[in-house]
Design an enzyme around this catalytic site. Sequence first.
Site, PDB file in Angstrom:
ATOM      1  N   ASP A  18      -5.758   2.829  -3.643  1.00  0.00           N
ATOM      2  CA  ASP A  18      -4.342   3.221  -3.685  1.00  0.00           C
ATOM      3  C   ASP A  18      -3.651   2.666  -4.934  1.00  0.00           C
ATOM      4  O   ASP A  18      -4.033   1.617  -5.451  1.00  0.00           O
ATOM      5  CB  ASP A  18      -3.651   2.708  -2.405  1.00  0.00           C
ATOM      6  N   ARG A  31       1.874  11.416 -12.666  1.00  0.00           N
ATOM      7  CA  ARG A  31       0.978  10.864 -11.635  1.00  0.00           C
ATOM      8  C   ARG A  31      -0.473  11.321 -11.838  1.00  0.00           C
ATOM      9  O   ARG A  31      -1.408  10.565 -11.572  1.00  0.00           O
ATOM     10  CB  ARG A  31       1.455  11.296 -10.231  1.00  0.00           C
ATOM     11  N   ASN A  66      -3.022  13.732   2.777  1.00  0.00           N
ATOM     12  CA  ASN A  66      -2.681  13.882   1.364  1.00  0.00           C
ATOM     13  C   ASN A  66      -2.382  15.337   0.945  1.00  0.00           C
ATOM     14  O   ASN A  66      -1.820  15.567  -0.130  1.00  0.00           O
ATOM     15  CB  ASN A  66      -3.772  13.291   0.453  1.00  0.00           C
ATOM     16  N   ARG A  69       1.224  16.374  -0.253  1.00  0.00           N
ATOM     17  CA  ARG A  69       1.746  16.100  -1.598  1.00  0.00           C
ATOM     18  C   ARG A  69       2.100  17.411  -2.318  1.00  0.00           C
ATOM     19  O   ARG A  69       1.590  18.473  -1.933  1.00  0.00           O
ATOM     20  CB  ARG A  69       0.711  15.304  -2.391  1.00  0.00           C
TER      21      ARG A  69
HETATM   22  C1  IPE Z   1      -4.285   6.230   1.424  1.00  0.00           C
HETATM   23  O1  IPE Z   1      -3.315   6.179   0.426  1.00  0.00           O
HETATM   24  C2  IPE Z   1      -5.236   7.370   1.153  1.00  0.00           C
HETATM   25  C3  IPE Z   1      -6.118   7.183   0.008  1.00  0.00           C
HETATM   26  C4  IPE Z   1      -6.187   6.149  -0.767  1.00  0.00           C
HETATM   27  C5  IPE Z   1      -7.014   8.281  -0.243  1.00  0.00           C
HETATM   28  P1  IPE Z   1      -1.888   6.892   0.616  1.00  0.00           P
HETATM   29  O2  IPE Z   1      -1.112   6.592  -0.612  1.00  0.00           O
HETATM   30  O3  IPE Z   1      -2.074   8.311   0.968  1.00  0.00           O
HETATM   31  O4  IPE Z   1      -1.305   6.115   1.886  1.00  0.00           O
HETATM   32  P2  IPE Z   1       0.199   5.890   2.366  1.00  0.00           P
HETATM   33  O5  IPE Z   1       0.877   7.227   2.294  1.00  0.00           O
HETATM   34  O6  IPE Z   1       0.814   4.904   1.436  1.00  0.00           O
HETATM   35  O7  IPE Z   1       0.064   5.340   3.742  1.00  0.00           O
HETATM   36  C1  IPE Z   2      -4.171   6.839  -4.336  1.00  0.00           C
HETATM   37  O1  IPE Z   2      -3.110   6.652  -5.202  1.00  0.00           O
HETATM   38  C2  IPE Z   2      -4.916   8.114  -4.601  1.00  0.00           C
HETATM   39  C3  IPE Z   2      -4.809   9.125  -3.530  1.00  0.00           C
HETATM   40  C4  IPE Z   2      -4.208   8.976  -2.391  1.00  0.00           C
HETATM   41  C5  IPE Z   2      -5.437  10.404  -3.776  1.00  0.00           C
HETATM   42  P1  IPE Z   2      -1.651   7.217  -4.866  1.00  0.00           P
HETATM   43  O2  IPE Z   2      -1.519   8.562  -5.454  1.00  0.00           O
HETATM   44  O3  IPE Z   2      -1.367   7.126  -3.421  1.00  0.00           O
HETATM   45  O4  IPE Z   2      -0.761   6.190  -5.672  1.00  0.00           O
HETATM   46  P2  IPE Z   2       0.642   5.586  -5.239  1.00  0.00           P
HETATM   47  O5  IPE Z   2       0.457   4.949  -3.909  1.00  0.00           O
HETATM   48  O6  IPE Z   2       1.608   6.733  -5.185  1.00  0.00           O
HETATM   49  O7  IPE Z   2       0.965   4.599  -6.310  1.00  0.00           O
HETATM   50 MG    MG Z   3      -0.488   5.703  -2.247  1.00  0.00          MG
END
Ligand code: IPE
Ligand code: IPE
Ligand code: MG
Length: 238
Positions: A18, A31, A66, A69
């Site tokens: 994450d 991003r 996810n 998004r």
């Molecule tokens: C968890 O991260 C999923 C992955 C790393 C693939 P998210 O960014 O989706 O989790 P939340 O939304 O902060 O719980």
């Molecule tokens: C984790 O990074 C990757 C996936 C969930 C695919 P994030 O995209 O959740 O990064 P933050 O949490 O927004 O920084």
């Molecule tokens: Mg995240």
Amino acid sequence: MLDKTKYHIPEHVGIIMDGNGRWAKKRALPRSIGHKFGAQNFRKITRYISKTGVKVLTLYAFSTENWKRPADEVSALMVLFKQYLIDSLTDFREDDIKVVFIGDRSAFDPKLIELINESEEVAKDRKGMLLNIAMNYGSRDEILRAVKELCTEASEGKLDPQNITEKDISDRLYTGGLPDPDLIIRTGGEFRLSNFLLYQSAYSEFYSTETLWPDFNEEAFDKAIIEFNKRNRRFGGV
Ligand code: IPE
Ligand code: IPE
Ligand code: MG
């Protein structure tokens, strides 16, 4: 490299990768660039971990949630998955890494499904570290599938509902037959599982680090192992 004679190396490590978005935001970048650097790091750190003695590594790459998004972020991720799968095929061969995908792959586009199947097929006889890549993975979905399977088997008279065991459930998860994770690492500073290995993590040690995923390097992994070695795992005993 971590001194294996000094530290107990966990057999199964799970990582919630994450913080890609915040990594990019800090640099005023989109991003998707954070995801690109995250994908590069996935390649690098997997190779390193495969040499530490870890037997099973489960990496959380994309959750069932996810998909919520923005469409442009989801499609940028799908492009990266394809690119990095192709690139890492060579690495995985050199390091004898056996790769398996966990999650519902049927939701991906046909080209990606083909790559997923191919990556598994070419690696199936490898004897090195097992790498589980969790993509379109959600633990509740995984448990629901196991429940449906058990119900079907019961309705067909193949098993007696009264005799269902915990092992019958774990055998029907994507991780069936594997040891439970000893250590779950989450980068990006949150203290939650976000639907990752809920059933399997009953007695996992949880380690959260502020380090954002693209910055999570070999040294950061070693730090997690050193911290894991300080934990007193009791499994409910004394
Ligand atoms: C968890 O991260 C999923 C992955 C790393 C693939 P998210 O960014 O989706 O989790 P939340 O939304 O902060 O719980
Ligand atoms: C984790 O990074 C990757 C996936 C969930 C695919 P994030 O995209 O959740 O990064 P933050 O949490 O927004 O920084
Ligand atoms: Mg995240």
